[in-house]
Write an enzyme that holds these catalytic residues in place. Sequence first.
Site, PDB file in Angstrom:
ATOM      1  N   ASP A 162       0.844  -1.190   0.000  1.00 30.33           N
ATOM      2  CA  ASP A 162       0.000   0.000   0.000  1.00 30.33           C
ATOM      3  C   ASP A 162       0.885   1.248   0.000  1.00 30.33           C
ATOM      4  OD1 ASP A 162       0.967   0.267   2.621  1.00 30.33           O
ATOM      5  OD2 ASP A 162      -0.893  -0.406   3.542  1.00 30.33           O
ATOM      6  N   TYR A 163       0.286   2.391   0.171  1.00 29.19           N
ATOM      7  CA  TYR A 163       1.002   3.663   0.113  1.00 29.19           C
ATOM      8  C   TYR A 163       2.129   3.745   1.152  1.00 29.19           C
ATOM      9  CZ  TYR A 163       1.803   8.696   0.096  1.00 29.19           C
ATOM     10  OH  TYR A 163       2.383   9.929   0.039  1.00 29.19           O
TER      11      TYR A 163
END
Length: 152
Positions: free
Chosen positions: A23-24
Site C-alpha cells: 500500500d502507500y
Amino acid sequence: MTCLVVPAVKHEEVYRVYYEDVDYAGIVYYANYFKFIERARTEMLRDRGITHTNLRNLLNVGFVVKKVSADFIAPLKFDDLVKVQSEITRLTQVRVEINQIILSRHVKLFEADVTIACTDSNGHLVKIPNVIHERLKVHPFKTDERVSTLPI
C-alpha cells in the site's frame, strides 16, 4: 473417513515483495499474503508431480480452498525477501490440511492453516484420485529429482 497424518516435511519457496504488493505506506496489503501462500501451495503440489492443469484436464477434478485460518503477526514490507514454508499436516479422502508460514529475516510474520478440498468440474466434493492421494502422502522431491507430472 480415513485420515492420514503425513510426516512433517516443509516445502519452501522464496519471493520478493514488489511495489505491486504494498500500500502507500510500503506495507503488504493483507490480501496479498494469500497470493504468496497460494503460489507456494501450487509449487508444493508441482514438486509432487501434481499440476492444476493436469488435475482438471486429465482427471476432471481440482482443489479449492475450503477454509483458511490466518494470523497476521507482523507486517511484510516493500522489497522484503520472504520465505513461504508449506507443510501438509493432515490428509483425508477428500481434503488436505496445510500449515503455511511466511518468514522474513528468519522471523515468522504470518501463519495460516489452509484446508483444500477436491471437487469435480461442477464443484461437488469428490474423493481425491488414488494417484494424487499417493503423491500427497510421500515426501516432496528435490528440485533435481522431480517426478514426472501426470499422466503417470
